[in-house]
Write a protein that holds these residues in place. Sequence first.
Motif, mmCIF file in Angstrom:
data_model
loop_
_atom_site.group_PDB
_atom_site.id
_atom_site.type_symbol
_atom_site.label_atom_id
_atom_site.label_comp_id
_atom_site.label_asym_id
_atom_site.label_seq_id
_atom_site.Cartn_x
_atom_site.Cartn_y
_atom_site.Cartn_z
ATOM 1 N N GLY A 174 62.648 67.096 18.772
ATOM 2 C CA GLY A 174 63.863 67.762 19.229
ATOM 3 C C GLY A 174 63.665 69.177 19.705
ATOM 4 O O GLY A 174 64.630 69.880 20.004
ATOM 5 N N MET A 175 62.419 69.628 19.807
ATOM 6 C CA MET A 175 62.155 71.006 20.209
ATOM 7 C C MET A 175 62.403 71.246 21.695
ATOM 8 O O MET A 175 62.898 72.297 22.094
ATOM 9 N N ARG A 188 67.992 78.189 18.147
ATOM 10 C CA ARG A 188 68.854 77.141 17.599
ATOM 11 C C ARG A 188 68.999 77.251 16.091
ATOM 12 O O ARG A 188 69.278 76.261 15.396
ATOM 13 N N GLY A 189 68.843 78.455 15.583
ATOM 14 C CA GLY A 189 68.980 78.686 14.152
ATOM 15 C C GLY A 189 70.353 78.323 13.622
ATOM 16 O O GLY A 189 70.505 78.049 12.427
ATOM 17 N N ILE A 223 68.008 64.151 16.491
ATOM 18 C CA ILE A 223 66.831 65.014 16.351
ATOM 19 C C ILE A 223 67.187 66.502 16.442
ATOM 20 O O ILE A 223 66.316 67.357 16.386
ATOM 21 N N GLY A 224 68.476 66.819 16.612
ATOM 22 C CA GLY A 224 68.895 68.217 16.606
ATOM 23 C C GLY A 224 68.397 69.028 17.775
ATOM 24 O O GLY A 224 68.114 70.225 17.636
ATOM 25 N N CYS A 225 68.302 68.416 18.949
ATOM 26 C CA CYS A 225 67.775 69.131 20.119
ATOM 27 C C CYS A 225 68.766 70.134 20.699
ATOM 28 O O CYS A 225 68.385 71.098 21.346
ATOM 29 N N ALA A 273 79.532 71.684 18.484
ATOM 30 C CA ALA A 273 78.432 71.071 17.737
ATOM 31 C C ALA A 273 78.904 69.837 16.978
ATOM 32 O O ALA A 273 78.227 69.382 16.053
ATOM 33 N N SER A 274 80.037 69.291 17.374
ATOM 34 C CA SER A 274 80.648 68.192 16.611
ATOM 35 C C SER A 274 79.753 66.961 16.526
ATOM 36 O O SER A 274 79.685 66.314 15.481
ATOM 37 N N LEU A 275 79.060 66.600 17.607
ATOM 38 C CA LEU A 275 78.231 65.395 17.563
ATOM 39 C C LEU A 275 77.056 65.590 16.612
ATOM 40 O O LEU A 275 76.714 64.677 15.851
ATOM 41 N N PHE A 276 76.450 66.756 16.640
ATOM 42 C CA PHE A 276 75.355 67.051 15.713
ATOM 43 C C PHE A 276 75.849 67.010 14.266
ATOM 44 O O PHE A 276 75.249 66.344 13.408
#
Length: 254
Positions: free
Chosen positions: A64-65, A117-118, A160-162, A174-177
């Motif tokens: 996800g980087m 992306r912290g 994967i939090g990309c 950020a709802s989907l994450f």
Amino acid sequence: MRIILHIWRQPNTNAKGSFVRYELPDVNHHMSFLEMLDVLNEDLIAKGEDPVAFDHDCREGICGMCGCMVNGVAHGPLPATTLCQLHMRHFKDGDELWLEPWRAKAFPVIKDLVVNRGAFDRLIAAGGFISVATGSAPDGNAILVPKEKSDRSMDAAACIGCGACVAMCPNASASLFMAAKIAHLGLLPQGKPERYERVTAMVAQAQAELFGSCTNIGECEAVCPKGIKLENIAFMNREFLAAKWAGRAGEMAE
């Protein structure tokens, strides 16, 4: 093949950025997108110029980087594909590509195509975990889980939090994450004891990070490289409402 790149160059968070044009005259169509950027950077370094900063790690679509906007689409034009798994055979000779970083208040640009992306890490720290000490892995049949719920949980866990969902959402939501993490844990018995604390804490943290609200546009699902479904957001909303009602019932009992 010949590819023309317009890449967002920004030396640091506080500096002003702009697009810079680069021309690659001999791109091999077997290259991945990031390998193409590697070739560009080798050329820039050879000329004594500053290479383009971009995020990457596994280059296998797992970590996800990687990720940037390619002609206005997160991770580029190929559905369900991370940028590192996008290959140049999906482009044509003479194509012009505009590359820019994720655009969101919660994702400040560090340099060029790299963003911080912290905020995602702080969302997880707020509640995206199970705190009970479980010891070693239990027997697979010790806790019975309906297959439908285990399948849904596994699908949500594929996130994967990309950050593509945030970058593509007009509201930078950020709802989907969050929903993927909440559904992954909340659908399983191990995650239910903390379900209310989890969803309220993560929603509060999302507001503190200045993520926007979900308005069900669906751009997040469309660009998600792992195909996370909008139905997870519906699950998160139900959990949040249940948590609020549970809290109200507790206040009334007191």
